[in-house]
Write an enzyme that holds these catalytic residues in place. Sequence first.
Site, PDB file in Angstrom:
ATOM      1  N   HIS A  17     -56.024  24.892   9.484  1.00  0.00           N
ATOM      2  CA  HIS A  17     -55.763  25.969   8.517  1.00  0.00           C
ATOM      3  C   HIS A  17     -56.128  27.317   9.134  1.00  0.00           C
ATOM      4  CE1 HIS A  17     -56.769  22.762   5.262  1.00  0.00           C
ATOM      5  NE2 HIS A  17     -55.461  22.924   5.252  1.00  0.00           N
ATOM      6  N   LYS A  41     -56.377  17.082 -10.032  1.00  0.00           N
ATOM      7  CA  LYS A  41     -56.636  16.465  -8.722  1.00  0.00           C
ATOM      8  C   LYS A  41     -58.142  16.470  -8.464  1.00  0.00           C
ATOM      9  CE  LYS A  41     -55.015  17.044  -3.952  1.00  0.00           C
ATOM     10  NZ  LYS A  41     -54.236  17.923  -3.062  1.00  0.00           N
ATOM     11  N   ARG A  90     -46.862  20.712  10.484  1.00  0.00           N
ATOM     12  CA  ARG A  90     -47.505  19.887  11.512  1.00  0.00           C
ATOM     13  C   ARG A  90     -46.526  18.973  12.235  1.00  0.00           C
ATOM     14  NH1 ARG A  90     -52.013  17.821   7.406  1.00  0.00           N
ATOM     15  NH2 ARG A  90     -50.086  17.791   6.240  1.00  0.00           N
ATOM     16  N   SER A 127     -57.133  17.572   5.660  1.00  0.00           N
ATOM     17  CA  SER A 127     -58.448  17.548   5.006  1.00  0.00           C
ATOM     18  C   SER A 127     -58.781  16.133   4.554  1.00  0.00           C
ATOM     19  CB  SER A 127     -58.463  18.488   3.798  1.00  0.00           C
ATOM     20  OG  SER A 127     -58.224  19.806   4.206  1.00  0.00           O
TER      21      SER A 127
HETATM   22  O1  PNS Z   1     -53.009  21.933   0.399  1.00  0.00           O
HETATM   23  P1  PNS Z   1     -51.942  21.376  -0.483  1.00  0.00           P
HETATM   24  O2  PNS Z   1     -52.558  20.625  -1.649  1.00  0.00           O
HETATM   25  O3  PNS Z   1     -50.935  20.559   0.270  1.00  0.00           O
HETATM   26  O4  PNS Z   1     -51.151  22.653  -1.088  1.00  0.00           O
HETATM   27  C1  PNS Z   1     -50.067  22.479  -1.973  1.00  0.00           C
HETATM   28  C2  PNS Z   1     -49.719  23.803  -2.671  1.00  0.00           C
HETATM   29  C3  PNS Z   1     -50.932  24.413  -3.336  1.00  0.00           C
HETATM   30  C4  PNS Z   1     -49.180  24.774  -1.661  1.00  0.00           C
HETATM   31  C5  PNS Z   1     -48.605  23.476  -3.717  1.00  0.00           C
HETATM   32  O5  PNS Z   1     -48.969  22.351  -4.449  1.00  0.00           O
HETATM   33  C6  PNS Z   1     -48.369  24.633  -4.677  1.00  0.00           C
HETATM   34  O6  PNS Z   1     -47.818  25.648  -4.314  1.00  0.00           O
HETATM   35  N1  PNS Z   1     -48.815  24.448  -5.946  1.00  0.00           N
HETATM   36  C7  PNS Z   1     -48.737  25.450  -6.978  1.00  0.00           C
HETATM   37  C8  PNS Z   1     -47.831  25.009  -8.125  1.00  0.00           C
HETATM   38  C9  PNS Z   1     -46.384  25.298  -7.801  1.00  0.00           C
HETATM   39  O7  PNS Z   1     -45.987  26.424  -7.618  1.00  0.00           O
HETATM   40  N2  PNS Z   1     -45.590  24.204  -7.727  1.00  0.00           N
HETATM   41  C10 PNS Z   1     -44.164  24.292  -7.434  1.00  0.00           C
HETATM   42  C11 PNS Z   1     -43.925  24.328  -5.937  1.00  0.00           C
HETATM   43  S1  PNS Z   1     -42.216  24.483  -5.580  1.00  0.00           S
END
Ligand code: PNS
Length: 165
Positions: A17, A41, A90, A127
Amino acid sequence: MRIAVCPGSFDPVTNGHLDVFARASAIADEVVVAVLVNVSKSSLFTVAERIEMLTEVVAPFPNVRVDSFAGLLVDYCKTHDITAIVKGLRAVSDFDYELQMAQMNYRLGAVETLFISTNPLYSYLSSSLLKEIAKYGGDISGLVPPTVLVKLLARLSETMEPGRA
Ligand code: PNS
């Protein structure tokens, strides 16, 4: 002013990150690392703890700051004048889901997503994998910032104390 966001759970932040934040900070005027507040979560660290760790590790980058958000990322972008989402990519396995989110975020809010190819040093890193390795005593030094390593090992030893649920 071009503001970019690096969104994620960051439970906890890894060196992968951090590499993406550093590289994003070189291409945007300002970078916001935004921690998703996701009540459904379960996480090892609270949002406040994750923000504290992130704030410590981004301190060397003057144009990077840390925040949290709930709800849709595009809504956060709109209210904070953010024009781009920056994500690390990645491997091919990330691609389908990341492309889906990028296309949906563009459709919902006309927000562009830029992908940074993850440093090969960290391409296998996540993570959740780190937490699993550390939980069973594997060596994860060099994969997380030293301050995060200390906090991660302490938290895992607390959660594994005998008699603790
Ligand atoms: O570290 P992560 O958990 O893989 O991150 C995922 C994240 C936070 C980037 C994604 O879940 C997100 O943007 N969530 C916010 C809700 C949202 O906008 N969902 C629609 C995405 S198209």
